[in-house]
Write a protein that holds these residues in place. Structure first.
Motif, mmCIF file in Angstrom:
data_model
loop_
_atom_site.group_PDB
_atom_site.id
_atom_site.type_symbol
_atom_site.label_atom_id
_atom_site.label_comp_id
_atom_site.label_asym_id
_atom_site.label_seq_id
_atom_site.Cartn_x
_atom_site.Cartn_y
_atom_site.Cartn_z
ATOM 1 N N LEU A 9 0.757 -1.139 -0.090
ATOM 2 C CA LEU A 9 -0.005 0.201 0.025
ATOM 3 C C LEU A 9 0.779 1.223 0.027
ATOM 4 O O LEU A 9 0.343 2.553 -0.613
ATOM 5 N N GLU A 10 2.089 1.175 0.598
ATOM 6 C CA GLU A 10 3.108 2.368 0.624
ATOM 7 C C GLU A 10 3.753 2.562 -0.630
ATOM 8 O O GLU A 10 4.374 3.415 -0.801
ATOM 9 N N GLY A 11 3.605 1.494 -1.473
ATOM 10 C CA GLY A 11 4.104 1.676 -2.842
ATOM 11 C C GLY A 11 5.680 0.829 -2.784
ATOM 12 O O GLY A 11 6.321 1.219 -3.694
ATOM 13 N N SER A 12 5.988 0.236 -1.845
ATOM 14 C CA SER A 12 7.299 -0.182 -1.578
ATOM 15 C C SER A 12 7.330 -1.353 -2.307
ATOM 16 O O SER A 12 6.615 -2.259 -2.367
ATOM 17 N N ARG A 13 8.562 -1.575 -3.331
ATOM 18 C CA ARG A 13 8.745 -2.546 -3.963
ATOM 19 C C ARG A 13 10.333 -2.934 -3.647
ATOM 20 O O ARG A 13 11.220 -3.715 -4.423
ATOM 21 N N HIS A 31 0.081 -6.325 -5.838
ATOM 22 C CA HIS A 31 0.473 -5.095 -6.731
ATOM 23 C C HIS A 31 -0.389 -5.050 -7.989
ATOM 24 O O HIS A 31 -0.699 -3.591 -8.343
ATOM 25 N N ARG A 32 -1.386 -6.070 -8.596
ATOM 26 C CA ARG A 32 -2.328 -5.547 -9.466
ATOM 27 C C ARG A 32 -3.246 -4.747 -8.846
ATOM 28 O O ARG A 32 -3.593 -3.790 -9.610
ATOM 29 N N CYS A 33 -3.894 -4.943 -7.843
ATOM 30 C CA CYS A 33 -4.667 -4.281 -7.322
ATOM 31 C C CYS A 33 -4.368 -2.843 -6.896
ATOM 32 O O CYS A 33 -5.123 -1.874 -6.965
ATOM 33 N N GLY A 37 -5.752 0.778 -8.334
ATOM 34 C CA GLY A 37 -6.379 1.922 -7.603
ATOM 35 C C GLY A 37 -7.374 1.332 -6.796
ATOM 36 O O GLY A 37 -8.446 1.880 -6.369
ATOM 37 N N ILE A 38 -7.155 -0.073 -6.383
ATOM 38 C CA ILE A 38 -8.529 -0.621 -5.649
ATOM 39 C C ILE A 38 -8.494 0.140 -4.245
ATOM 40 O O ILE A 38 -7.422 -0.015 -3.669
ATOM 41 N N PHE A 412 -14.782 11.980 -13.462
ATOM 42 C CA PHE A 412 -15.526 12.144 -11.999
ATOM 43 C C PHE A 412 -14.693 11.150 -11.356
ATOM 44 O O PHE A 412 -14.238 10.289 -11.554
ATOM 45 N N THR A 413 -15.000 11.240 -9.816
ATOM 46 C CA THR A 413 -14.399 10.481 -8.914
ATOM 47 C C THR A 413 -15.124 8.999 -9.295
ATOM 48 O O THR A 413 -16.313 8.792 -9.271
ATOM 49 N N GLY A 414 -14.308 8.027 -9.322
ATOM 50 C CA GLY A 414 -14.737 6.642 -9.391
ATOM 51 C C GLY A 414 -14.553 6.251 -10.961
ATOM 52 O O GLY A 414 -14.866 5.180 -11.460
ATOM 53 N N ALA A 415 -14.525 7.389 -11.904
ATOM 54 C CA ALA A 415 -14.380 7.140 -13.386
ATOM 55 C C ALA A 415 -13.382 6.274 -13.626
ATOM 56 O O ALA A 415 -12.188 6.079 -12.948
ATOM 57 N N SER A 416 -13.509 5.296 -14.935
ATOM 58 C CA SER A 416 -12.554 4.246 -15.276
ATOM 59 C C SER A 416 -11.387 5.086 -15.579
ATOM 60 O O SER A 416 -11.183 6.028 -16.252
#
Length: 647
Positions: A9-13, A31-33, A37-38, A412-416
């Motif tokens: 979640l912190e973006g650490s790889r 990482h896919r999630c 942007g899940i 908009f918020t949530g747009a693809s």
């Protein structure tokens, strides 16, 4: 495990993440999630609550549901009290069947782990269903291994179900429950269930292919052994060949689908089967005649006949568009004046390009979408064109504009993230069916009117105009004139969409059509399950005919499905019918004398004899009167030993 999740979640790889206790399958999924942007704090999956939409999806997955019925019944009985539930998802990750421990099934509703819930990775993160769909392999996801925090109190094991014909993933079977049910061998259980479902599908497909071959042999009057022959099923997959060579020079093996054919054999189901098949053939294979193959009145395949020594001919569809439309009307079972009048208006409207908007009125359950598909089938420009349906009652007010017109990335918020085409773009060149248009919010209606008048759309957040050519078929169970008077529907939009209005009558106004539909659904269900049709006593038939059917055709179809499940002796009397049907005036108390059993075969024979007499032996009129095609009538005459010189 939690630390590894937090790192993602912190973006650490960072390489230190690899030292944490996480399996590669879960790590890749997380990482896919994260990249997609899940929302990691999500506590439930999205769910479809509109009953009609859910039922339509189930009907579209009938083959998968029927194949799963036996293993689900067997396993389901053993799950009571175990804290586990077994679920079946279709190829889109939407749940279509749930069985198991009652308490667990109830708890599953909190996270929408129930029928209609959508469990793909891209909407609810790492889980047994969605991750199995993504990887195409059996997967278990235990507790903290879920990506979304609100689902970490569950454990699940899912196994993909593949089409035995081409190996495509068509669904997932999943065992879920609270973490204390976790056992490593759970994955073996669901994998075994998936294999049993695949075997049942293979048996069903084999039986259908044999019936298609028999249907061709029964209609192959002009076929010669020296001709080339290719028979395809409803998905456009080759199931039989004779004297056919592919462009690459390779022969097509029986039951095989070479990759070279995948370019022309898309999903060919629906009313446009023949035209889609014809236009999808490669140029080198267009020197042929295309013959539809019907099973139980539905087009379920086609035979491509390549005549020896023919040169330079294109694909020949023997019927004109108007004739195709009238044959398509056979899916609308009935011979009453009311239903035939509605079919006639639909066919005539379909044949002209001048009618760009139609309104179909009728109560819930009368089959309004069938009329929309009939109009699509009969359009002179229908070849290969799309049919797109949207239920306005199933769309939230906030998403209406996006569903109709589409949106650009970040609109908009949530747009693809990639943007999205709306239904008008998807239906361009074809038919857009807007079901329950009376549910459309008032503030959206001016935009719909503008699109219908100007024939251009603008995606949300975009200034560029996109031209569209769409025939709109709106339908409603409301009185739109009353809605206009009440200020809930725009008067100008009403006049725009109702250029031609088709009233689909309720079943109670269709006379004997209820018995025709009863026979139709009974026979179709029996053939799908490879069992004998139900038989009905005269008292039961009288009660069914006298009933008012407030739920219309849908209620009748559901009743037949219910009777097939509960009837043990295959003979239906008044006692098998719901009280509201059995207790009609004049029939109460008659159950004691059930009376003689009238088989559908005998009823069908009598109906044909009466129709022959009424139409003075004119077989075309007899077929129309009975609501069946001429080839079907010919088969029935032979089946019952009725001489064609009868009249």
């Amino acid at each position: 495990m939690t630390r590894a999740w937090e790192c993602v979640l912190e973006g650490s790889r960072h390489s230190s993440v690899s030292t944490l206790p996480i399996r590669s399958t879960i790590n890749d999924s997380w990482h896919r999630c994260a990249d997609g942007g899940i929302n990691a704090q999500q506590d439930h999956a999205p769910i479809e609550t509109d009953r009609e939409v859910v039922e339509a999806r189930s009907r579209g997955s009938w083959e998968l549901l029927e194949a799963a019925a036996r293993p689900f019944a067997t396993i389901g009985r053993m799950l009571d009290g175990t804290g586990a539930m077994l679920v079946l998802a279709d190829k889109d990750g939407v749940l279509i069947d749930v069985i198991g421990d009652k308490r667990t099934v109830f708890d599953g509703k909190d996270i929408h782990l129930g029928i209609g819930g959508k469990w793909t990775e891209d909407v609810v993160g790492t889980n047994g269903i969605g991750t199995a769909l993504w990887t195409g392999e059996p997967v278990f996801v235990h507790a903290a291994e879920h990506f979304c925090a609100g689902i970490k109190r569950w454990t699940c094991a899912g196994s993909p179900i593949r089409d035995p014909f081409d190996g495509k993933v068509i669904g997932v079977v999943d065992l879920s429950g609270h973490p204390d049910i976790f056992r490593p061998h759970n994955i073996a259980l669901v994998t075994a269930a998936a294999r049993e479902i695949e075997r049942a599908i293979a048996d069903s497909q084999t039986a259908e292919r044999m019936m298609l071959l028999e249907a061709f042999l029964a209609s192959a009057n002009n076929y010669r052994a020296s001709d080339g022959l290719l028979i395809v099923d409803r998905q456009g997959r080759a199931i039989f060949h004779n004297n056919v060579t592919l462009p690459e020079g390779r022969r097509l093996g029986n039951g095989l689908r070479p990759s070279s054919m995948s370019c022309w054999s898309p999903e060919l189901t629906g009313s446009g089967f023949l035209d889609t098949l014809a236009t999808s053939l490669p140029e080198t294979m267009r020197d042929c005649n295309v013959c539809p193959l019907e099973l139980d009145g539905d087009i379920r395949g086609a035979a491509l006949v390549f005549q020896k020594n023919s040169r330079g001919r294109t694909v020949s569809i023997s019927r004109r568009p108007s004739e195709r439309a009238r044959d398509e009307s056979s899916i609308i079972v009935g011979q009453s004046k009311a239903i035939r009048a509605a079919i006639d208006i639909a066919c005539r409207a379909a044949e002209t390009d001048d009618v760009t908007s139609l309104l179909i009125e009728g109560e819930t359950g009368v089959g309004k979408e069938l009329f929309a598909r009939l109009i699509h089938a009969g359009s002179g420009k229908q070849t290969g064109t799309p049919f797109i349906a949207l239920n306005c009652g199933a769309v939230t007010k906030e998403l209406f504009g996006s569903e109709l017109f589409g949106h650009v990335p970040g609109a908009f918020t949530g747009a693809s993230r990639d943007g999205k085409a709306g239904v008008f773009e998807l239906a361009n060149g074809g038919v857009l069916s807007l079901d329950e248009i009376g549910e459309m919010p008032l503030d959206i209606q001016p935009f719909l009117l503008r699109v219908l008048e100007e024939r251009v759309i603008h995606r949300l957040g975009e200034s560029r105009a996109r031209p569209v050519s769409v025939r709109l078929v709106a339908s409603t169970n409301r009185d739109l004139k009353e809605e206009v008077s009440a200020g809930r529907f725009r008067r100008d939009l009403f006049y725009r969409v109702s250029a031609v209005t088709i009233h689909v009558p309720p079943l109670r106004e269709r006379g004997d059509d209820s018995l025709l539909l009863l026979e139709h659904f009974n026979r179709k269900l029996a053939e799908r399950r490879d069992i004998c049709p139900l038989e009905f006593t005269n008292e039961a038939l009288d009660a069914l005919q006298a009933y008012r059917w407030p739920g219309n055709v849908r209620e009748l179809r559901n009743l037949v499905e219910h009777l097939h499940l509960v009837a043990r002796d295959r003979v239906i009397g008044l006692g098998h019918l719901p009280a509201e049907i059995a207790e009609v005036p004049g029939l109460i108390g008659s159950a004691a004398g059930e009376g003689s059993v009238l088989s559908f075969a005998e009823a069908e024979r009598q109906a044909i004899l009466k129709a022959l007499a009424a139409e003075q032996g004119n077989l075309s009129k007899v077929a129309t009167r009975l609501g069946i095609s001429r080839p079907t009538l010919y088969r029935k005459l032979e089946q019952f030993g009725i001489k064609r010189s009868y009249a």
